[in-house]
Design a protein around this motif. Sequence first.
Motif, PDB file in Angstrom:
ATOM      1  N   PHE A 116      -6.954 -10.246  11.194  1.00  0.00           N
ATOM      2  CA  PHE A 116      -6.338 -11.542  11.470  1.00  0.00           C
ATOM      3  C   PHE A 116      -6.382 -11.905  12.953  1.00  0.00           C
ATOM      4  O   PHE A 116      -5.970 -13.006  13.324  1.00  0.00           O
ATOM      5  CB  PHE A 116      -4.885 -11.554  10.992  1.00  0.00           C
ATOM      6  N   LYS A 117      -6.860 -10.997  13.798  1.00  0.00           N
ATOM      7  CA  LYS A 117      -6.943 -11.262  15.235  1.00  0.00           C
ATOM      8  C   LYS A 117      -8.308 -11.866  15.535  1.00  0.00           C
ATOM      9  O   LYS A 117      -9.311 -11.160  15.624  1.00  0.00           O
ATOM     10  CB  LYS A 117      -6.713  -9.973  16.018  1.00  0.00           C
ATOM     11  N   VAL A 118      -8.342 -13.163  15.690  1.00  0.00           N
ATOM     12  CA  VAL A 118      -9.602 -13.895  15.815  1.00  0.00           C
ATOM     13  C   VAL A 118     -10.242 -13.629  17.175  1.00  0.00           C
ATOM     14  O   VAL A 118      -9.598 -13.768  18.229  1.00  0.00           O
ATOM     15  CB  VAL A 118      -9.378 -15.396  15.608  1.00  0.00           C
ATOM     16  N   LYS A 119     -11.511 -13.255  17.131  1.00  0.00           N
ATOM     17  CA  LYS A 119     -12.305 -12.995  18.335  1.00  0.00           C
ATOM     18  C   LYS A 119     -13.676 -13.648  18.171  1.00  0.00           C
ATOM     19  O   LYS A 119     -14.085 -13.957  17.047  1.00  0.00           O
ATOM     20  CB  LYS A 119     -12.456 -11.486  18.548  1.00  0.00           C
ATOM     21  N   PRO A 120     -14.414 -13.825  19.257  1.00  0.00           N
ATOM     22  CA  PRO A 120     -15.746 -14.443  19.144  1.00  0.00           C
ATOM     23  C   PRO A 120     -16.692 -13.677  18.236  1.00  0.00           C
ATOM     24  O   PRO A 120     -17.489 -14.288  17.517  1.00  0.00           O
ATOM     25  CB  PRO A 120     -16.247 -14.471  20.597  1.00  0.00           C
ATOM     26  N   ASN A 121     -16.614 -12.344  18.263  1.00  0.00           N
ATOM     27  CA  ASN A 121     -17.467 -11.519  17.406  1.00  0.00           C
ATOM     28  C   ASN A 121     -16.572 -10.676  16.501  1.00  0.00           C
ATOM     29  O   ASN A 121     -15.756  -9.890  16.997  1.00  0.00           O
ATOM     30  CB  ASN A 121     -18.359 -10.612  18.260  1.00  0.00           C
ATOM     31  N   MET A 122     -16.747 -10.843  15.201  1.00  0.00           N
ATOM     32  CA  MET A 122     -15.849 -10.174  14.259  1.00  0.00           C
ATOM     33  C   MET A 122     -16.645  -9.495  13.154  1.00  0.00           C
ATOM     34  O   MET A 122     -17.709  -9.976  12.735  1.00  0.00           O
ATOM     35  CB  MET A 122     -14.863 -11.169  13.656  1.00  0.00           C
ATOM     36  N   LYS A 123     -16.076  -8.382  12.663  1.00  0.00           N
ATOM     37  CA  LYS A 123     -16.611  -7.676  11.505  1.00  0.00           C
ATOM     38  C   LYS A 123     -15.449  -7.381  10.572  1.00  0.00           C
ATOM     39  O   LYS A 123     -14.477  -6.737  10.975  1.00  0.00           O
ATOM     40  CB  LYS A 123     -17.304  -6.374  11.931  1.00  0.00           C
ATOM     41  N   VAL A 124     -15.540  -7.866   9.353  1.00  0.00           N
ATOM     42  CA  VAL A 124     -14.426  -7.755   8.414  1.00  0.00           C
ATOM     43  C   VAL A 124     -14.939  -7.340   7.040  1.00  0.00           C
ATOM     44  O   VAL A 124     -16.132  -7.427   6.743  1.00  0.00           O
ATOM     45  CB  VAL A 124     -13.665  -9.095   8.290  1.00  0.00           C
ATOM     46  N   HIS A 125     -14.005  -6.883   6.201  1.00  0.00           N
ATOM     47  CA  HIS A 125     -14.315  -6.693   4.789  1.00  0.00           C
ATOM     48  C   HIS A 125     -14.433  -8.058   4.129  1.00  0.00           C
ATOM     49  O   HIS A 125     -13.655  -8.973   4.419  1.00  0.00           O
ATOM     50  CB  HIS A 125     -13.225  -5.885   4.095  1.00  0.00           C
ATOM     51  N   CYS A 126     -15.404  -8.193   3.237  1.00  0.00           N
ATOM     52  CA  CYS A 126     -15.605  -9.485   2.566  1.00  0.00           C
ATOM     53  C   CYS A 126     -16.310  -9.266   1.232  1.00  0.00           C
ATOM     54  O   CYS A 126     -17.230 -10.000   0.870  1.00  0.00           O
ATOM     55  CB  CYS A 126     -16.413 -10.414   3.470  1.00  0.00           C
ATOM     56  N   GLY A 127     -15.852  -8.262   0.472  1.00  0.00           N
ATOM     57  CA  GLY A 127     -16.459  -7.985  -0.817  1.00  0.00           C
ATOM     58  C   GLY A 127     -17.870  -7.450  -0.693  1.00  0.00           C
ATOM     59  O   GLY A 127     -18.370  -7.160   0.398  1.00  0.00           O
ATOM     60  N   PHE A 128     -18.514  -7.278  -1.829  1.00  0.00           N
ATOM     61  CA  PHE A 128     -19.916  -6.872  -1.926  1.00  0.00           C
ATOM     62  C   PHE A 128     -20.211  -5.550  -1.205  1.00  0.00           C
ATOM     63  O   PHE A 128     -21.272  -5.371  -0.596  1.00  0.00           O
ATOM     64  CB  PHE A 128     -20.840  -7.984  -1.416  1.00  0.00           C
ATOM     65  N   ILE A 129     -19.246  -4.630  -1.284  1.00  0.00           N
ATOM     66  CA  ILE A 129     -19.497  -3.271  -0.820  1.00  0.00           C
ATOM     67  C   ILE A 129     -20.596  -2.660  -1.690  1.00  0.00           C
ATOM     68  O   ILE A 129     -20.624  -2.859  -2.909  1.00  0.00           O
ATOM     69  CB  ILE A 129     -18.205  -2.428  -0.898  1.00  0.00           C
ATOM     70  N   ARG A 130     -21.496  -1.942  -1.060  1.00  0.00           N
ATOM     71  CA  ARG A 130     -22.628  -1.360  -1.785  1.00  0.00           C
ATOM     72  C   ARG A 130     -22.127  -0.475  -2.928  1.00  0.00           C
ATOM     73  O   ARG A 130     -21.228   0.334  -2.771  1.00  0.00           O
ATOM     74  CB  ARG A 130     -23.506  -0.556  -0.817  1.00  0.00           C
ATOM     75  N   ASN A 131     -22.712  -0.673  -4.106  1.00  0.00           N
ATOM     76  CA  ASN A 131     -22.364   0.050  -5.338  1.00  0.00           C
ATOM     77  C   ASN A 131     -20.949  -0.286  -5.831  1.00  0.00           C
ATOM     78  O   ASN A 131     -20.381   0.456  -6.635  1.00  0.00           O
ATOM     79  CB  ASN A 131     -22.493   1.567  -5.151  1.00  0.00           C
ATOM     80  N   GLY A 132     -20.427  -1.431  -5.388  1.00  0.00           N
ATOM     81  CA  GLY A 132     -19.093  -1.837  -5.833  1.00  0.00           C
ATOM     82  C   GLY A 132     -19.111  -2.812  -7.003  1.00  0.00           C
ATOM     83  O   GLY A 132     -18.069  -3.197  -7.514  1.00  0.00           O
ATOM     84  N   GLY A 133     -20.306  -3.210  -7.458  1.00  0.00           N
ATOM     85  CA  GLY A 133     -20.414  -4.124  -8.590  1.00  0.00           C
ATOM     86  C   GLY A 133     -20.811  -5.522  -8.158  1.00  0.00           C
ATOM     87  O   GLY A 133     -21.043  -5.803  -6.976  1.00  0.00           O
ATOM     88  N   ALA A 134     -20.913  -6.418  -9.129  1.00  0.00           N
ATOM     89  CA  ALA A 134     -21.257  -7.834  -8.920  1.00  0.00           C
ATOM     90  C   ALA A 134     -22.643  -7.988  -8.320  1.00  0.00           C
ATOM     91  O   ALA A 134     -22.830  -8.727  -7.352  1.00  0.00           O
ATOM     92  CB  ALA A 134     -20.207  -8.517  -8.054  1.00  0.00           C
ATOM     93  N   GLU A 135     -23.634  -7.319  -8.916  1.00  0.00           N
ATOM     94  CA  GLU A 135     -25.011  -7.457  -8.430  1.00  0.00           C
ATOM     95  C   GLU A 135     -25.708  -8.625  -9.135  1.00  0.00           C
ATOM     96  O   GLU A 135     -25.507  -8.864 -10.320  1.00  0.00           O
ATOM     97  CB  GLU A 135     -25.808  -6.171  -8.678  1.00  0.00           C
ATOM     98  N   MET A 136     -26.530  -9.333  -8.374  1.00  0.00           N
ATOM     99  CA  MET A 136     -27.319 -10.433  -8.924  1.00  0.00           C
ATOM    100  C   MET A 136     -28.717  -9.947  -9.252  1.00  0.00           C
ATOM    101  O   MET A 136     -29.268  -9.065  -8.579  1.00  0.00           O
ATOM    102  CB  MET A 136     -27.419 -11.583  -7.910  1.00  0.00           C
ATOM    103  N   ALA A 137     -29.307 -10.517 -10.290  1.00  0.00           N
ATOM    104  CA  ALA A 137     -30.695 -10.212 -10.636  1.00  0.00           C
ATOM    105  C   ALA A 137     -31.616 -10.756  -9.546  1.00  0.00           C
ATOM    106  O   ALA A 137     -31.312 -11.755  -8.898  1.00  0.00           O
ATOM    107  CB  ALA A 137     -31.046 -10.827 -11.987  1.00  0.00           C
TER     108      ALA A 137
END
Length: 520
Positions: A188-209
């Motif tokens: 929640f601490k906004v900075k110019p360069n950020m890295k956050v969790h946002c779903g789509f973790i590898r092997n976590g499901g929800a893969e598209m063809a």
Amino acid sequence: MKWVENHEALGANPSSDDKGFERVTWYVLRRACVAGVRWQLFVSADGAEGFLASGKSYQDSPMKIIWKRGFIRLVLVGGIIWGLLILTALLFHAWSCQSSIAFFSALCNKSSVIYGAIQSLGLVTSPHRCSIPVADDPNKIIIPTRRSPEKYVQSLSYFMEDSTATNGSQSPPLFGGHITWQQRDESFKVKPNMKVHCGFIRNGGAEMAQKDVKYVKKCRFVVASGIFDGYDTPHQPSNISARSQKLFCFLMVVDEVSLEFIKTNVTVREDNEGGEWVGIWRLILLKHPPYDEPRRNGKVPKILTHRLFPQAQYSIWIDGKMELIVDPLLLLERYLWREKNTFAIAQHKHHRNVYEEADANKRRKRYARPLIDLHMKIYRYEGMEPWNPSKSTPSDIPEGAVIIREHTALSNLFSCLWFNEVHLFTPRDQLSFGYVVYRLGGLFKFFMFPNCEYNSIFILHNHTREHSSKVEWVKSLDEFKKDKTGGLKESRGGLGLWTPYPGDLDSVVLPTVKRTSKAG
């Protein structure tokens, strides 16, 4: 001519004609006083009586009394008439705002101070539907050539690996990741360069063809929807211009259960590249649903539209049970481009207070009651206040079935943080929206448009069946403890509800909820 200073100057023993003239004179005088005009008695050299429009009356004291009474009556009558005119105008304004007649409804200025005043007095109730002030012709809309400027976040990247261990033992990767309390707070601490969790973790499901990945790469303008667990069938949009049909990709995200249900009940055609279509909708299959709860799975395409379709610059989300009836290009112009917004969502019809919305969710059995309470205790502990008019937003509760976005870095960050709350706590996304706005400290600006406009964007259709899961009927935490099958507790969602919180939640008292509507 000489002026009369007193009665004696008129002479004694007036004739009968003089008396008649005097009676008429005094009658005229009194009527003039009632009208608020002060006259003065005069007499000519030959003894004839008369009046002047200034100076003293020949009986000064009685005339003052008569004049004052007449003036007061005049003021009171004028004030009453003026008040009745104002009240009539207000009532007419209120009636015109409620009228179904186009001519009169057009006279209603809903942005005026008068409308706000009569609405606060309860003279006007918000209509279920109202006209959307869209442009006349989608073919004349000028599409911006540049993206909105990035003010606070210049670069946004995402965690792709889930390397967190739980209690010393490795657990399978989660779609949203094993987010720690510290990671959540830092996000929640906004900075110019950020890295956050946002779903789509590898092997976590929800893969598209791969065929779908290839197709969506060309989509810059997207209308997205979703159907999970076979609760709906696709509804074809109407009033879509030829320009919008060429400009937009209409993407319907489905799971495997829904795809089979759609194929059984609706005609599905296949193109030369293997893409599956229902009318204008291109079906996008998400294999391996990431969550046990269908409601939580539906939040993936809804909130993380920018992750599913990374080439999209603009997107409009509409729930699967809805039929879009407004040209999407008109929606972008109305809600984003006209006032330079990057995110637009409707205000909730009934609630503004997150704690009132939570209470309604419990009454409607939308999720386990004790887990909703726990969710709200965390927010209260972290400083989330009930909504009040001094807040900078019209409401803390949105109608999340329609979301209109430009995919800027800050807009994408908000969507990621919103999804993380849904991943960690309850799947009721309305409960998390206002909290994320609060934690971003006013940096995230959005347009919350009237609910009556929201209801004019679509036609609502019934689900093919009602959703129900066992967890929605849980009334106490003891029921989870007594459950030997493990069927009540979600295994891949709501991690934050079962991870020890670094604070004394037992001391938290939730705000008293005043139920202001019958919703729920």
